[in-house]
Motif scaffolding. Structure first.
Motif, mmCIF file in Angstrom:
data_model
loop_
_atom_site.group_PDB
_atom_site.id
_atom_site.type_symbol
_atom_site.label_atom_id
_atom_site.label_comp_id
_atom_site.label_asym_id
_atom_site.label_seq_id
_atom_site.Cartn_x
_atom_site.Cartn_y
_atom_site.Cartn_z
ATOM 1 N N SER A 7 0.828 -1.201 0.000
ATOM 2 C CA SER A 7 0.000 0.000 0.000
ATOM 3 C C SER A 7 0.863 1.252 0.000
ATOM 4 O O SER A 7 0.381 2.358 -0.104
ATOM 5 N N GLY A 32 -2.105 5.069 -8.295
ATOM 6 C CA GLY A 32 -2.801 3.808 -8.555
ATOM 7 C C GLY A 32 -3.018 3.592 -10.039
ATOM 8 O O GLY A 32 -3.902 4.181 -10.636
ATOM 9 N N THR A 33 -2.217 2.741 -10.637
ATOM 10 C CA THR A 33 -2.411 2.412 -12.047
ATOM 11 C C THR A 33 -2.555 0.901 -12.134
ATOM 12 O O THR A 33 -1.780 0.174 -11.528
ATOM 13 N N ALA A 34 -3.564 0.459 -12.857
ATOM 14 C CA ALA A 34 -3.733 -0.984 -13.055
ATOM 15 C C ALA A 34 -2.875 -1.418 -14.233
ATOM 16 O O ALA A 34 -2.961 -0.843 -15.317
ATOM 17 N N SER A 74 -8.416 4.064 -15.221
ATOM 18 C CA SER A 74 -9.763 4.125 -14.648
ATOM 19 C C SER A 74 -10.164 2.818 -13.982
ATOM 20 O O SER A 74 -10.950 2.810 -13.032
ATOM 21 N N ASP A 75 -9.623 1.711 -14.450
ATOM 22 C CA ASP A 75 -10.036 0.403 -13.942
ATOM 23 C C ASP A 75 -9.240 0.019 -12.685
ATOM 24 O O ASP A 75 -8.153 0.537 -12.444
ATOM 25 N N THR A 76 -9.790 -0.893 -11.894
ATOM 26 C CA THR A 76 -9.035 -1.443 -10.765
ATOM 27 C C THR A 76 -8.178 -2.591 -11.289
ATOM 28 O O THR A 76 -8.475 -3.156 -12.340
ATOM 29 N N PRO A 77 -7.113 -2.966 -10.562
ATOM 30 C CA PRO A 77 -6.296 -4.101 -11.015
ATOM 31 C C PRO A 77 -7.122 -5.371 -11.225
ATOM 32 O O PRO A 77 -6.944 -6.078 -12.217
ATOM 33 N N GLU A 78 -8.039 -5.632 -10.289
ATOM 34 C CA GLU A 78 -8.866 -6.842 -10.410
ATOM 35 C C GLU A 78 -9.763 -6.756 -11.642
ATOM 36 O O GLU A 78 -9.916 -7.730 -12.382
ATOM 37 N N GLY A 79 -10.354 -5.570 -11.849
ATOM 38 C CA GLY A 79 -11.246 -5.377 -12.992
ATOM 39 C C GLY A 79 -10.525 -5.555 -14.311
ATOM 40 O O GLY A 79 -11.031 -6.207 -15.231
ATOM 41 N N ASP A 96 -1.580 -9.908 -13.094
ATOM 42 C CA ASP A 96 -1.615 -8.573 -12.496
ATOM 43 C C ASP A 96 -0.198 -8.132 -12.126
ATOM 44 O O ASP A 96 0.528 -8.869 -11.470
ATOM 45 N N SER A 98 0.172 -4.674 -11.093
ATOM 46 C CA SER A 98 -0.064 -3.319 -10.581
ATOM 47 C C SER A 98 0.835 -2.971 -9.402
ATOM 48 O O SER A 98 1.278 -1.832 -9.266
#
Lengths: 186, 92
Positions: A7, A32-34, A74-79, A96, A98
């Motif tokens: 984090s 935060g970049t996916a 715009s997206d989350t890593p999981e998304g 992943d 990220s």
């Protein structure tokens, strides 16, 4: 309070350089970049490239034949990983990255001259066109370099090399008073 | 040493991005081949002055293994091809 290691952004100790000061040549560090690697299965290169071409909401970075980095703000890593896995199904492996990579965005009239101090390829827009990307050596660190605009570049580096690359870039940009800060969008 | 290598995937790159992995013209002997054949394959290398085919790995770029044909005396580079493509052509 315990904080999970991931984090914490690896450049937390270095940024902001001088709060509130933004020079014409600026390094923007999104928190935060996916990011995900996409690797095509044997013989599926063309199918995966075609699938990725229609995938919205992400930009693609060329790594090697049949291998890309997918980057999304715009997206989350999981998304991002879920969307890519659904889209590419059995034709590619998606992982992943990220937490494992750091994105640095350089913009300004002198960024080409700054990058030329550490990168051994021709960065003229006629050769390294807008939208192209490639793995290159910056100093002694391997990065993925993408041209996102005439005077805008995006560097993706492995997390553990981020501080070292940041220090190198500061030195390379000192002539032009390169400023650096975390991205306002988060 | 040849200083600019035209990687078929990444374009013209400085030699610092590559790692040299040795003679590309060697063919692995049959597992049942004689000890001499295996000894030659593993240990014996020529050090030619002139044309030489070598494996170069683009470690800082696409990480692919390439076959570079170059001149060890004039530093001229004749051709750079992807190792997998070269192996396919040779039927290996």
């Amino acid at each position: 309070m315990t904080m999970p290691y991931i984090s914490r952004h690896p450049l937390e100790n270095r940024l902001p350089l001088e709060p509130g000061i933004r020079a014409v040549d600026h390094m923007d560090v999104p928190r935060g970049t996916a990011i995900a690697t996409v690797m095509a299965m044997d013989g599926e290169d063309a199918a995966v490239a075609a699938g990725l071409a229609v995938a919205g909401d992400m930009s693609l970075r060329f790594v090697a034949p049949g291998e890309w980095l997918a980057v999304s703000q715009s997206d989350t890593p999981e998304g991002l990983c879920r969307n890519l896995s659904l889209l590419l199904a059995e034709t590619a492996s998606v992982f992943d990255q990220s937490d494992g990579r750091v994105v640095l965005r350089l913009s300004g009239p002198n960024v080409r001259r700054i990058l030329a101090k550490g990168i051994g390829i021709d960065l003229h827009p006629a050769v390294f066109e807008i939208g192209t990307s490639s793995n290159v050596l910056c100093g002694h660190i391997s990065i993925n370099l993408a041209r996102t605009g005439e005077n805008e570049f995006e560097l993706i580096v492995m997390r553990s090399f981020a501080e070292s690359l940041f220090d190198d870039l500061r030195l390379m940009g000192r002539e032009f008073d390169l400023s650096a800060d975390f991205s306002a969008q988060g | 040493m040849a200083s600019l290598i035209h990687c078929p995937h990444c374009g013209v790159r400085p030699k610092e991005e590559f790692s040299i992995r040795g003679d590309a013209s060697l063919v692995r002997p049959d597992p049942e081949a004689s000890d001499e054949a295996w000894h030659d394959y593993v240990h014996i290398r020529s050090n030619p002055r002139g044309r030489y085919r070598e494996h170069w790995q683009h470690v800082a770029g696409c990480r692919r293994w390439l076959v570079v044909e170059r001149d060890t005396f004039t530093h001229e580079v004749f051709s750079v091809t992807d190792g997998a493509a070269t192996a396919r052509e040779a039927g290996r």
